[in-house]
Write an enzyme that holds these catalytic residues in place. Structure first.
Site, mmCIF file in Angstrom:
data_model
loop_
_atom_site.group_PDB
_atom_site.id
_atom_site.type_symbol
_atom_site.label_atom_id
_atom_site.label_comp_id
_atom_site.label_asym_id
_atom_site.label_seq_id
_atom_site.Cartn_x
_atom_site.Cartn_y
_atom_site.Cartn_z
ATOM 1 N N LYS A 19 54.108 28.929 -28.483
ATOM 2 C CA LYS A 19 55.144 29.576 -29.312
ATOM 3 C C LYS A 19 56.475 28.838 -29.210
ATOM 4 O O LYS A 19 57.114 28.574 -30.212
ATOM 5 C CB LYS A 19 55.407 31.022 -28.842
ATOM 6 C CG LYS A 19 54.301 31.994 -29.071
ATOM 7 C CD LYS A 19 54.755 33.416 -28.762
ATOM 8 C CE LYS A 19 55.220 33.657 -27.342
ATOM 9 N NZ LYS A 19 54.173 33.530 -26.323
ATOM 10 N N ARG A 38 51.108 38.537 -16.695
ATOM 11 C CA ARG A 38 51.688 38.266 -18.014
ATOM 12 C C ARG A 38 50.615 38.335 -19.104
ATOM 13 O O ARG A 38 50.859 38.850 -20.191
ATOM 14 C CB ARG A 38 52.388 36.903 -18.036
ATOM 15 C CG ARG A 38 53.709 36.954 -17.285
ATOM 16 C CD ARG A 38 54.264 35.583 -17.048
ATOM 17 N NE ARG A 38 54.603 34.896 -18.274
ATOM 18 C CZ ARG A 38 54.583 33.571 -18.422
ATOM 19 N NH1 ARG A 38 54.212 32.791 -17.412
ATOM 20 N NH2 ARG A 38 54.919 33.033 -19.556
ATOM 21 N N ARG A 61 58.649 27.271 -14.021
ATOM 22 C CA ARG A 61 59.195 28.623 -14.162
ATOM 23 C C ARG A 61 58.593 29.526 -13.088
ATOM 24 O O ARG A 61 57.414 29.438 -12.805
ATOM 25 C CB ARG A 61 58.830 29.181 -15.544
ATOM 26 C CG ARG A 61 59.734 28.700 -16.633
ATOM 27 C CD ARG A 61 59.243 29.093 -17.999
ATOM 28 N NE ARG A 61 58.778 30.468 -18.111
ATOM 29 C CZ ARG A 61 58.434 31.028 -19.269
ATOM 30 N NH1 ARG A 61 58.522 30.334 -20.395
ATOM 31 N NH2 ARG A 61 58.015 32.261 -19.308
ATOM 32 N N ARG A 114 58.061 42.135 -28.560
ATOM 33 C CA ARG A 114 56.911 42.125 -27.653
ATOM 34 C C ARG A 114 56.313 43.505 -27.479
ATOM 35 O O ARG A 114 55.304 43.645 -26.782
ATOM 36 C CB ARG A 114 57.364 41.620 -26.301
ATOM 37 C CG ARG A 114 56.965 40.167 -26.020
ATOM 38 C CD ARG A 114 57.532 39.826 -24.685
ATOM 39 N NE ARG A 114 56.902 38.759 -24.005
ATOM 40 C CZ ARG A 114 57.398 37.519 -23.935
ATOM 41 N NH1 ARG A 114 58.448 37.197 -24.621
ATOM 42 N NH2 ARG A 114 56.801 36.615 -23.193
ATOM 43 N N ARG A 169 52.523 23.592 -16.818
ATOM 44 C CA ARG A 169 53.786 23.576 -17.576
ATOM 45 C C ARG A 169 55.015 23.378 -16.679
ATOM 46 O O ARG A 169 55.181 24.073 -15.692
ATOM 47 C CB ARG A 169 53.913 24.907 -18.331
ATOM 48 C CG ARG A 169 55.197 25.052 -19.111
ATOM 49 C CD ARG A 169 55.056 26.020 -20.227
ATOM 50 N NE ARG A 169 55.015 27.406 -19.789
ATOM 51 C CZ ARG A 169 54.938 28.430 -20.644
ATOM 52 N NH1 ARG A 169 54.862 28.220 -21.937
ATOM 53 N NH2 ARG A 169 54.905 29.663 -20.191
HETATM 54 P P1 AMP Z 1 58.944 33.963 -22.374
HETATM 55 O O1 AMP Z 1 59.864 32.839 -22.054
HETATM 56 O O2 AMP Z 1 58.979 34.368 -23.807
HETATM 57 O O3 AMP Z 1 57.531 33.727 -21.872
HETATM 58 O O4 AMP Z 1 59.486 35.239 -21.558
HETATM 59 C C1 AMP Z 1 59.564 35.226 -20.153
HETATM 60 C C2 AMP Z 1 59.742 36.646 -19.629
HETATM 61 O O5 AMP Z 1 60.953 37.194 -20.132
HETATM 62 C C3 AMP Z 1 58.655 37.623 -20.045
HETATM 63 O O6 AMP Z 1 57.512 37.566 -19.217
HETATM 64 C C4 AMP Z 1 59.413 38.949 -19.909
HETATM 65 O O7 AMP Z 1 59.541 39.331 -18.554
HETATM 66 C C5 AMP Z 1 60.803 38.586 -20.403
HETATM 67 N N1 AMP Z 1 60.921 38.771 -21.876
HETATM 68 C C6 AMP Z 1 61.086 37.798 -22.822
HETATM 69 N N2 AMP Z 1 61.141 38.319 -24.045
HETATM 70 C C7 AMP Z 1 60.998 39.664 -23.892
HETATM 71 C C8 AMP Z 1 60.944 40.758 -24.791
HETATM 72 N N3 AMP Z 1 61.036 40.577 -26.126
HETATM 73 N N4 AMP Z 1 60.792 42.009 -24.265
HETATM 74 C C9 AMP Z 1 60.687 42.210 -22.947
HETATM 75 N N5 AMP Z 1 60.699 41.219 -22.034
HETATM 76 C C10 AMP Z 1 60.869 39.952 -22.499
#
Ligand code: AMP
Length: 219
Positions: free
Chosen positions: A17, A175, A164, A92, A131
């Site tokens: 994504k 996740r 990360r 999400r 990653r």
């Molecule tokens: P990502 O970088 O999109 O994989 O997001 C990393 C982490 O940030 C996720 O596992 C959540 O803990 C938090 N996060 C990111 N976007 C959201 C969202 N829209 N709603 C809730 N938590 C989020």
């Protein structure tokens, strides 16, 4: 060029994504809005939001809807969002999707366009465990599939590559489970609205991008 709508990327962690959302945002001249990046920035700046989000993110759970919605609503007020925007990692949950619909409507945007990037679970684990991310500009590399030219160093700005916290094996399973439980139902929500496109993400980055450029029209 302008997008004139919200473009949303769904898909499990590791589906690509971030990579694809950034590319298409650049292609269409629209801002790339990654809620994960915004939250990581809040953590590194040690804001109140960052202090709340940090332990939640590290264990692979979702940050509460009200905090995420407030952060997104603030971001959408900036002038660069007037011609549309590309979301990455948002919405999400169903509650986020419903609230976003209201925001879009009240700002004169029509229906969003939603792309579900599909990749099977075995491939996802492989991708996530390889990653690494640039600590300066957020560039994403994969030591197995798309390594940097010099190990541990970003090709673009020479920044140090870091893993990360939530890409460590302890958090990855959680996740993926959270995705299945909370985010995957959004595919039905958007399919019913007639705005969902599905893309096979288990292919080379360039191939997926070519498909996306055909699917996403920007003028
Ligand atoms: P990502 O970088 O999109 O994989 O997001 C990393 C982490 O940030 C996720 O596992 C959540 O803990 C938090 N996060 C990111 N976007 C959201 C969202 N829209 N709603 C809730 N938590 C989020």
């Amino acid at each position: 060029m302008a997008l004139n709508r919200a473009l949303i990327f769904l898909g499990p962690p590791g589906a690509g994504k971030g990579t694809q959302a950034k590319k298409i945002a650049q292609h269409c001249g629209a801002p790339h809005l990654s809620t994960g990046d915004m939250l990581r920035e809040a953590i590194s700046r040690n804001t109140e939001l960052g202090r709340i989000a940090r332990p939640i993110m590290e264990r692979g759970d979702l940050v509460p809807d009200d905090l995420v919605m407030k952060m997104v609503a603030e971001r959408l007020k900036r002038t660069d969002c007037q011609g549309g925007f590309v979301f990455d990692g948002f919405p999400r949950t169903l509650a986020q999707a419903e609230q976003l619909d209201k925001i879009l409507e009240s700002n004169g945007f029509g229906k969003p366009q939603v792309i579900d990037i599909q990749v099977d679970a075995g491939e996802l684990v492989k991708r996530i465990s390889g990653r690494w991310m640039c600590s300066v500009g957020g560039e994403i590399y994969n030591v197995n599939v798309a390594p940097p030219k010099v190990p541990g160093v970003c090709d673009r700005d020479g920044g140090k590559l870091v893993q990360r916290a939530d890409d460590r094996p302890e958090a990855v399973g959680e996740r993926l489970a959270v995705y299945e439980r909370q985010t995957k139902p959004l595919t039905d929500y958007y399919r019913r609205k007639g705005v969902l496109d599905v893309v096979d993400g288990a292919r080379p980055v360039e191939e997926v991008s070519r498909d996306l450029e055909k699917l996403v029209r920007c003028s």
